[in-house]
Design an enzyme around this catalytic site. Structure first.
Site, PDB file in Angstrom:
ATOM      1  N   THR A 193       0.518  -1.251   0.400  1.00  0.00           N
ATOM      2  CA  THR A 193       0.046  -0.183   0.255  1.00  0.00           C
ATOM      3  C   THR A 193       0.709   1.136   0.475  1.00  0.00           C
ATOM      4  O   THR A 193       2.210   1.184   0.008  1.00  0.00           O
ATOM      5  CB  THR A 193      -0.516  -0.219   1.594  1.00  0.00           C
ATOM      6  OG1 THR A 193       0.084   1.114   2.582  1.00  0.00           O
ATOM      7  CG2 THR A 193      -1.424  -1.545   1.430  1.00  0.00           C
ATOM      8  N   SER A 194       0.527   2.625  -0.257  1.00  0.00           N
ATOM      9  CA  SER A 194       0.715   4.057   0.412  1.00  0.00           C
ATOM     10  C   SER A 194       0.446   4.191   1.456  1.00  0.00           C
ATOM     11  O   SER A 194       0.075   5.473   1.386  1.00  0.00           O
ATOM     12  CB  SER A 194       0.620   4.532  -1.258  1.00  0.00           C
ATOM     13  OG  SER A 194      -0.041   4.663  -1.566  1.00  0.00           O
ATOM     14  N   LYS A 229       6.700   4.065   0.339  1.00  0.00           N
ATOM     15  CA  LYS A 229       8.076   5.002   1.232  1.00  0.00           C
ATOM     16  C   LYS A 229       7.231   5.323   2.177  1.00  0.00           C
ATOM     17  O   LYS A 229       8.262   5.939   3.161  1.00  0.00           O
ATOM     18  CB  LYS A 229       8.351   6.037   0.620  1.00  0.00           C
ATOM     19  CG  LYS A 229       9.229   5.358  -0.926  1.00  0.00           C
ATOM     20  CD  LYS A 229       9.666   6.841  -2.281  1.00  0.00           C
ATOM     21  CE  LYS A 229       7.981   7.101  -3.057  1.00  0.00           C
ATOM     22  NZ  LYS A 229       7.727   6.067  -3.784  1.00  0.00           N
ATOM     23  N   VAL A 257      13.270   2.509  -3.182  1.00  0.00           N
ATOM     24  CA  VAL A 257      14.065   3.739  -4.171  1.00  0.00           C
ATOM     25  C   VAL A 257      14.293   2.801  -5.716  1.00  0.00           C
ATOM     26  O   VAL A 257      15.347   2.001  -5.943  1.00  0.00           O
ATOM     27  CB  VAL A 257      15.410   3.771  -3.114  1.00  0.00           C
ATOM     28  CG1 VAL A 257      16.042   4.963  -4.127  1.00  0.00           C
ATOM     29  CG2 VAL A 257      15.334   4.407  -2.340  1.00  0.00           C
ATOM     30  N   ALA A 289      12.839   1.514  -7.258  1.00  0.00           N
ATOM     31  CA  ALA A 289      11.948  -0.046  -8.063  1.00  0.00           C
ATOM     32  C   ALA A 289      13.057  -1.871  -7.469  1.00  0.00           C
ATOM     33  O   ALA A 289      13.646  -2.022  -6.306  1.00  0.00           O
ATOM     34  CB  ALA A 289      11.504  -0.790  -8.682  1.00  0.00           C
ATOM     35  N   ASP A 327       8.987  13.374  -3.436  1.00  0.00           N
ATOM     36  CA  ASP A 327       9.093  11.735  -3.950  1.00  0.00           C
ATOM     37  C   ASP A 327      10.236  11.786  -4.343  1.00  0.00           C
ATOM     38  O   ASP A 327      10.973  10.729  -2.950  1.00  0.00           O
ATOM     39  CB  ASP A 327       8.027  11.175  -5.100  1.00  0.00           C
ATOM     40  CG  ASP A 327       8.653   9.547  -5.860  1.00  0.00           C
ATOM     41  OD1 ASP A 327       8.695   8.804  -5.040  1.00  0.00           O
ATOM     42  OD2 ASP A 327       9.349   9.777  -6.642  1.00  0.00           O
ATOM     43  N   LYS A 382      12.477   9.547  -1.244  1.00  0.00           N
ATOM     44  CA  LYS A 382      13.545   8.630  -1.594  1.00  0.00           C
ATOM     45  C   LYS A 382      14.735   8.916  -0.796  1.00  0.00           C
ATOM     46  O   LYS A 382      15.358   8.350  -0.106  1.00  0.00           O
ATOM     47  CB  LYS A 382      13.883   8.187  -3.161  1.00  0.00           C
ATOM     48  CG  LYS A 382      12.229   7.376  -3.817  1.00  0.00           C
ATOM     49  CD  LYS A 382      12.772   7.932  -4.708  1.00  0.00           C
ATOM     50  CE  LYS A 382      11.409   6.786  -5.164  1.00  0.00           C
ATOM     51  NZ  LYS A 382      10.965   7.244  -7.662  1.00  0.00           N
TER      52      LYS A 382
END
Lengths: 385, 385
Positions: A101-102, A125, A156, A158, A230, A234
């Site tokens: 999920t996010s 993240k 980070v 993928a 975003d 990261k």
């Protein structure tokens, strides 16, 4: 590895979750070591309590079974109890929770998952880029439960080997001098189009953003990508892995504490605060600033350079920033980059004169799921044999 | 991880071996999990049989202690007995043999090491790029001893995450289409100088080889690099990890079965066969062929391309070859490469339109040792906890 060595509980079955399930179920080898015991979306829970249920589940059936399940999706504390009960009834050696999920609520539950002795694997993240208090609670829970592992490769870049490489550099005693990279696929695309290494582009900045939005490369509201948040998330995740940086730049509020340049012009940001986010008018309003972007590009061109939106972690200046930087047209961030690729460069004591570079697609369901499944295999290797 | 979880026996204390020892001994964390129990060069063996000997060994003392040791370096079978005896007397959970030599005899003993239940970590390309019979014996020994692990990250690209990335791609179900790369640091340097992406070089090929030799980038006899055999060895190792390729291109004699283009002109190769290798006259003889190399470079320049000496594994054409290929000046193998960097590109079902790229220094004691120590930590994680 014995059949069903590791129990896997999957939270979130969107694009990435679906691809994770598909990668596991389509490989007999993976099915042997990774046994899916539960699947849940925001509404339903599908429990696979018995060996026969687990062996019968297939790519063709799981979606319908989940949709028709009458069990409601549990809260984290309830999920822990369910998994403990499954775990004690199965021959599995360990249980891993995969958070696709996010969702903040799921991220906030990681300390509880780890304290229960479960491992966590995630592309989400939120937990690692959030407030230092949450990150620190995760660390503490993990330290007091040595069987509980956390793997977050796909947060980070993928499936790109970024976090594993950084961990190996640090664990073997290398000294990190600088980590620098194009970490947003969306911003990579926008800058590769707007400011190519040929230095001959005349396309307007807002035009490129418009195309990116139309092609689905941006969030519905492009300002969410152009804010740089975003990239800041990261950077937070990476900087917390570098002890010297984590100490010098503590980032108490996580990504919100990272010095972050927004690409949305200040006047638009001010307006956004009063009128809210309007996805339909963002690009047309941005067009009013095209001349400013043109002038910026011209400035770089005179130096034979291009602009790139990058994340920078500088261990020597103790700086963590998401910013717009100029690079020579021959620099790998200009010359080698294309499409919506991510690229990351590690300059260290050992890779001092020329950095270690990793480049490739840093977003997308299949490559993100690959990072998740590779992490699951690492947990299985450490706990299953 | 408990102190001395894993016993480590080190064979070969040259540049890489010295750096491996240094990385372990200079980190309290690594010393806790990796306990060095023996060191040997071609003459002597230094045994650290007791906990106190192991804890007292230091970067300052090991060389002198090894030099003054009166124990002769054991044959592999004898080493196995010694390590079994140490292992049963210590609290260690596992024993790893690190082979830092480039010795065939040590490589030939891997099946025995693995059959004894030990793991093997190595930067020595000999075992994995040799005859298929040896490789197959290693596989068989490993399969019948599930505690015995083999890690060989640093055989290709030193500390760069090449083998681990390939393994993750395959394990998670990706389909390898093509692996392509500049895998020799020496040939990378020579071609970056002779054929830069600016396309404006006029330097003679033999001149570049001369400088590379003088700076110690080549073997004493430069023809050993220009033969491409180092690239063929690395290709053998990689291709054996890709099931579809390993089946279609079995390489019975290992690297000797790889289609390999030598850069030494045919006339010189013929002469070499009768007169042997003469390091002093190689470059001056090569100079007689500079006009041919000039013409070759001119041919590529007309197409806007450069030559690179690459290794190619093509899963679709079932081809494994070490060859000279042309790339556009804007290709990452031209534009992004520099110095003596390695670069490798993975084109797969998931990384189809744009490949996954890893680039950086692929040789040198410290980065090679980093690959070794990172592999040791992976063994420790899988066997020590």
């Amino acid at each position: 590895m014995a059949t069903g060595t590791i129990n896997v509980a999957i939270i979130g079955v969107g694009l990435v979750g679906t691809s994770v399930i598909s990668q596991i179920l389509s490989s007999p080898t993976l099915r042997h070591s990774l046994s899916i015991v539960s699947l849940q979306n925001s509404k339903n829970l599908l429990l696979l309590s018995s060996d026969s249920e687990r062996s019968q589940i297939s790519q063709e059936t799981w979606k319908a079974k989940l949709a028709s399940s009458e069990k409601p999706a549990p809260e984290p504390e309830e999920l822990i109890k369910i998994l403990q009960s499954i775990s004690s009834a199965s021959a599995a050696k360990h249980t891993v929770i995969v958070d696709n999920t996010s969702n903040d609520a799921v991220a906030n539950a990681y300390p509880s998952f780890l304290s229960a002795g479960f491992s966590v694997v995630t592309p989400n993240k939120k937990a690692y880029s959030g407030p230092a208090t949450l990150f620190s609670a995760i660390r503490t829970a993990q330290q007091s439960n040595p069987t509980a592992l956390t793997y977050l490769e796909s947060t980070v870049g993928a499936g790109l080997p970024i976090i594993s490489t950084l961990k190996d550099l640090i664990a073997t005693g290398d000294e990190i001098h600088k980590i620098e990279g194009v970490l947003s696929g969306t911003l990579s695309y926008i800058f590769n189009e707007w400011c190519p290494p040929s230095l001959d582009s005349t396309v307007k900045f807002s035009e490129v953003v418009k195309v990116a939005k139309e092609q689905g490369y941006t969030e519905p509201y492009p300002g969410d990508d152009l804010s740089g948040s975003d990239v800041a998330r990261k950077l937070t995740i990476l900087s917390r892995l570098v002890p010297a940086v984590a100490e010098a730049v503590p980032l108490p509020e996580g990504f919100a504490s990272v010095a972050t340049r927004s690409l949305t012009p200040a006047a638009m940001l001010a307006e956004e605060k009063t009128t809210g986010k309007n996805p339909d008018s963002y690009v047309s309003k941005l067009a009013a600033f095209d001349a400013e972007f043109d002038a910026l590009r011209e400035e770089a061109k005179k130096e034979g350079k291009v602009w790139r939106y990058v994340g920078v972690i500088d261990a020597q200046t103790k700086e963590v920033k998401a910013s717009l930087e100029k690079y020579p047209a021959t620099h790998p961030f200009a010359a080698s980059l294309g499409g919506s690729d991510n690229i990351i460069s590690f300059t260290t004591a050992r890779y001092a004169t020329r950095p270690l570079l990793v480049q490739g697609s840093g977003a997308g369901a299949d490559v993100t799921a690959m990072g998740v499944v590779a992490d699951l295999l690492k947990v299985a290797e450490r706990r299953g044999v």
